[in-house]
Scaffold this active site. Structure first.
Site, short mmCIF file in Angstrom:
data_model
loop_
_atom_site.label_atom_id
_atom_site.label_comp_id
_atom_site.label_asym_id
_atom_site.label_seq_id
_atom_site.Cartn_x
_atom_site.Cartn_y
_atom_site.Cartn_z
N GLU A 44 0.83 -1.21 0.00
CA GLU A 44 0.00 0.00 0.00
C GLU A 44 0.86 1.26 0.00
OE1 GLU A 44 -3.52 1.97 2.85
OE2 GLU A 44 -2.41 0.19 3.49
N LYS A 125 -8.69 2.80 -2.06
CA LYS A 125 -9.27 2.20 -0.85
C LYS A 125 -10.71 2.68 -0.67
CE LYS A 125 -6.64 1.95 2.86
NZ LYS A 125 -5.93 2.36 4.11
N CYS A 161 -5.86 -2.87 1.61
CA CYS A 161 -5.72 -2.91 3.06
C CYS A 161 -7.04 -2.97 3.83
CB CYS A 161 -4.87 -1.74 3.55
SG CYS A 161 -4.25 -1.98 5.25
N SER A 335 22.69 3.85 33.31
CA SER A 335 22.67 3.97 34.77
C SER A 335 23.08 2.70 35.49
CB SER A 335 21.25 4.33 35.22
OG SER A 335 20.37 3.25 34.97
N GLY A 337 20.84 0.32 35.52
CA GLY A 337 19.52 -0.25 35.70
C GLY A 337 19.05 -0.97 34.45
N ASP A 339 16.29 -0.55 32.48
CA ASP A 339 15.74 0.19 31.34
C ASP A 339 16.82 0.67 30.39
OD1 ASP A 339 13.08 -0.10 32.24
OD2 ASP A 339 13.31 1.62 33.58
N SER A 340 17.85 1.31 30.93
CA SER A 340 18.92 1.79 30.05
C SER A 340 19.72 0.62 29.49
CB SER A 340 19.83 2.76 30.80
OG SER A 340 20.47 2.15 31.90
N ASN A 410 15.04 16.09 41.03
CA ASN A 410 14.89 16.22 39.59
C ASN A 410 16.01 17.00 38.95
OD1 ASN A 410 12.56 14.72 39.57
ND2 ASN A 410 11.18 16.49 39.58
N THR A 434 15.18 6.46 27.80
CA THR A 434 15.17 5.07 28.29
C THR A 434 13.96 4.75 29.17
OG1 THR A 434 16.53 5.67 30.21
CG2 THR A 434 17.69 4.98 28.23
N GLU A 439 6.43 3.79 33.68
CA GLU A 439 6.88 5.08 34.19
C GLU A 439 6.18 6.22 33.48
OE1 GLU A 439 11.47 3.71 35.27
OE2 GLU A 439 11.03 4.81 33.43
#
Length: 592
Positions: A44, A125, A161, A335, A337, A339-340, A410, A434, A439
């Site tokens: 498409e 379409k 589609c 970090s 951790g 996620d990263s 922060n 990340t 979160e």
């Protein structure tokens, strides 16, 4: 019966790069011709890429699309490929008079048949999706013509589609008009476990149309969407004949035995069973069937399991976002951790570890094991790293401005974001954020801190799935991954208790419930749109329902400013879930 060899061009176009997409069409058609194909079907809007969004409202863009289509037809003829019919998607216009409520220029999500240097027939379409990530009433007008062309004695119909997904319309008309084959160019985005839905759909529609069905799907990343390929061929009874792989380009070639037609050519109106009329245009390319030949064995690619397909989607999304936007490298904060660590691994698999840069930015609250875990990942993967301690930088800020509590916490995240963006400016890296979906849902991120960046690979991945994907990747690899390291993620990054490390002995559970509990609640509230009473009825703790709903609702302004990231769930933050920032509606746990 007559034989036809169909080539399904499961391809990865680039939005707006019409010349390169046309070049790719020539290359893939040449390959199909070399493999003896009688018909090639592209995806498409292949010539323009998909989705093109507001580009279709520009006259210049639609003009270029039509011009490219006509030129590529002539080019196929010049390069000795004109005898091989090609079905390809592009953007056309309906030629309707302007009116209020109609998209500017009346664009069409169109497909055309190219043969012998000409555009033989065109269609568009009919069903325009307007749910989830789709907003096609904004961009297109509906098509009302269905081409059926005779190829070597077989009548072949073309639908686009969404015409396969909704009841009535082209599929219903094909069932009435009769055809031996229905070909359907698609750009169907990936979602977890969508492949079984597609297969069942193709099986059902083939039985409704009374003919074999060829479903050709796009592959590749486009901003927040990922297209997984998974092209499918079923026979007239709905039985699976062939299937392409997922998340890879592929020319799937399949031989089909199809009925010979003697239907009258011409133009015929049909009731589309959806309140509209569709006109069938019958044309003939060739009446005589091909001489019998030995068919090629049909292939059915092995399906990926859930974690393999999700991880492959994230890798492809990062690879294409980097390549199609002209970046040479990426950078992210590492970090120690999970996620990263997962984000770095996805990036290394996508573009190679030599192009991945990580910055270790320990603060006064960083644990020794966090720095050690980050360094261990660097050692395992071979990414480029540097250490930038932020304690003195944070101290310098605090000498000039009085911050305490959350604002002081922060500040550390914002210093890290500033460092990454500075290095991005200096060296041209794409900054990868990340944060995960859990979160992002609850606002557990710092605006202009860890949310700063250009692309968010795990934005749509709940925290529990982050752990599952990390364990899967440590035990598995696939040929398209560019990272050769075994077990690329340190085990301690996976098993240790998650923490942002913005204050002494901080843990995520100080502010959030256990992620297993949270993710189940978020799935019901975000994905399923349950209200508070429904959530409680589903077994969630009433106090937790009130708390989590408040967190999610108050964080909408943060999510609106978060970078794009690949969609892998039915409802991602961004294209799918759209709520007003200024909004006083609040779910209550009491009776209305």
């Amino acid at each position: 019966m007559a034989q036809l060899r169909i080539a399904l061009a499961q391809t990865n176009p680039t939005v707006g790069d019409l010349d390169s997409n046309a070049d790719r069409l020539i290359t893939w058609t040449r390959d199909a011709a070399a493999r003896g194909a009688h018909l090639v079907v592209f995806t498409e809007m292949f010539l323009t890429g998909y989705p093109v969004e507001d580009l279709v409202l520009r006259t210049s863009f639609v003009d270029a699309s039509i011009r490219t289509l006509e030129e590529v037809a002539r080019r196929l003829e010049r390069e000795g490929l004109g005898d091989l019919p090609v079905v390809v998607g592009y953007v056309d216009r309906a030629g309707l008079a302007p009116r209020v409520g109609q998209p500017k220029g009346a664009p069409l999500d169109a497909a055309a048949l190219l043969h012998k240097g000409e555009v033989v027939t065109r269609t568009a379409k009919h069903h325009l999706p307007n749910y989830g990530v789709f907003d096609e009433y904004r961009y297109f007008v509906r098509g009302d013509r269905l081409p059926i062309f005779r190829l070597y004695g077989v009548d072949v119909a073309i639908a686009v589609c969404e015409d396969l997904w909704q009841e009535g319309g082209p599929v219903s008309v094909v069932g009435q008009a009769g055809a031996g084959l229905l070909v359907v160019p698609n750009a169907s985005p990936y979602e977890k476990e969508k492949d079984d839905v597609r297969l069942e759909l193709c099986e059902r529609r083939a039985r409704e149309a009374g003919c074999a069905l060829v479903y050709v799907n796009q592959v590749g990343g486009q901003d927040e969407l990922v297209f997984d390929g998974d092209s499918i061929v079923v026979d007239g009874s709905g039985s699976l004949v062939a299937r392409a792989g997922q998340f890879r380009e592929e020319l799937l070639v399949v031989d089909l035995d199809l009925p010979v037609s003697d239907a009258e050519t011409g133009t015929f109106p049909y009731d589309a069973s959806d309140g509209t009329t569709i006109t069938v245009d019958r044309t003939v390319l060739s009446d005589t069937p091909v001489e019998p030949y030995e068919p090629v064995p049909a292939t059915i690619a092995e399906r990926l399991d859930l974690h393999a397909e999700v991880y492959s989607a994230l890798v492809l999304a990062v690879r294409d976002y980097v390549a199609k936007n002209g970046f040479q490298s990426v950078i992210l904060g590492l970090s120690g951790g999970i996620d990263s660590a997962l984000t770095a691994t996805i990036a290394s698999d996508a573009i190679g570890p030599s192009r991945v840069n990580v910055v270790l930015m320990p603060s006064r609250y960083s644990s020794d094991h966090s720095l050690a875990d980050a360094e261990e990942l660097v050692r395992r993967q071979g990414v480029t790293s540097q250490v930038v301690p932020i304690a003195d930088i944070v101290d310098a800020f605090e000498k000039e401005i009085d911050l305490s509590g959350l604002a002081a916490e922060n500040l550390q995240a914002r210093v890290r974001g500033m460092i990454l963006m500075g290095l991005s400016n200096q060296h041209g890296h794409l900054v990868l954020t990340t944060g995960n979906k859990s979160e992002l849902a609850t606002g557990y991120s710092t605006l202009y801190g860890d949310s700063a960046g250009g692309f968010a690979p795990i934005k749509d991945v709940p925290k529990t799935l982050v752990w599952d994907l990390s364990r899967w990747r440590n035990a598995n690899s696939l040929p398209e991954f560019l990272l050769e390291a075994k077990a690329p993620i340190p085990e301690n990054s996976i098993v240790k208790e998650p923490s942002a490390e913005l204050r002494p002995d901080q843990r995520d559970t100080d502010s959030l419930p256990e992620y297993e509990v949270l993710d189940r609640l978020l799935d019901d509230y975000v994905e399923k749109d349950m209200g508070s009473q429904e959530l409680i009825a589903a077994g969630h703790d009433p106090a937790l329902v009130t708390r989590v709903i408040r967190l999610v609702d108050l964080a909408e302004y943060k999510r609106r400013q978060y970078p794009p990231g690949p969609k892998i769930t039915p409802k991602n933050f961004g294209r799918d879930r759209r709520l007003p920032i200024t909004n006083r509606w609040r779910e209550t746990t009491g009776r209305a």
